[in-house]
Design a protein around this motif. Structure first.
Motif, mmCIF file in Angstrom:
data_model
loop_
_atom_site.group_PDB
_atom_site.id
_atom_site.type_symbol
_atom_site.label_atom_id
_atom_site.label_comp_id
_atom_site.label_asym_id
_atom_site.label_seq_id
_atom_site.Cartn_x
_atom_site.Cartn_y
_atom_site.Cartn_z
ATOM 1 N N UNK A 1 0.808 -1.223 0.000
ATOM 2 C CA UNK A 1 0.000 0.000 0.000
ATOM 3 C C UNK A 1 0.839 1.269 0.000
ATOM 4 N N UNK A 2 1.982 1.270 0.664
ATOM 5 C CA UNK A 2 2.783 2.486 0.738
ATOM 6 C C UNK A 2 3.859 2.569 -0.338
ATOM 7 N N UNK A 3 4.396 1.436 -0.738
ATOM 8 C CA UNK A 3 5.482 1.444 -1.722
ATOM 9 C C UNK A 3 5.050 0.978 -3.106
ATOM 10 N N UNK A 4 3.822 0.528 -3.216
ATOM 11 C CA UNK A 4 3.286 0.057 -4.506
ATOM 12 C C UNK A 4 4.168 -1.019 -5.134
ATOM 13 N N UNK A 5 4.611 -1.960 -4.318
ATOM 14 C CA UNK A 5 5.411 -3.079 -4.812
ATOM 15 C C UNK A 5 4.460 -4.059 -5.492
ATOM 16 N N UNK A 6 4.632 -4.245 -6.786
ATOM 17 C CA UNK A 6 3.816 -5.225 -7.500
ATOM 18 C C UNK A 6 4.570 -6.553 -7.564
ATOM 19 N N UNK A 7 3.973 -7.527 -8.190
ATOM 20 C CA UNK A 7 4.565 -8.871 -8.197
ATOM 21 C C UNK A 7 5.926 -8.904 -8.903
#
Length: 75
Positions: free
Chosen positions: A26-32
């Motif tokens: 949610x805070x860093x927008x780390x996707x797969x």
């Protein structure tokens, strides 16, 4: 922990201050894709193998660091 925070900072380019409580999604927008790249770097840096299924409960930087520490300690 600091090495992990530094790597996350360069990976996300979000400008968000990264702390142990920072949420990866949610805070860093780390996707797969970013997550897999990060895991490969962690594996190379710390000479560990991180099972993908172990990541299901990881939400924060601290939880990721704890997981790496647990895996490293077990090997």
């Amino acid at each position: 922990m600091q090495l992990l925070c530094d790597r996350l900072s360069s990976l996300t380019n979000s400008g968000t201050q990264i702390t142990p409580e920072t949420n990866l999604i949610s805070q860093l927008s780390i996707d797969s894709i970013k997550l897999l790249n990060l895991i490969m770097e962690i594996e190379d840096t710390f000479d560990v193998s991180v099972p993908i299924n172990a990541l299901t409960d990881v939400q924060t930087v601290r939880e990721l660091a704890d997981l790496v520490h647990k895996i490293k300690s077990a090997s």
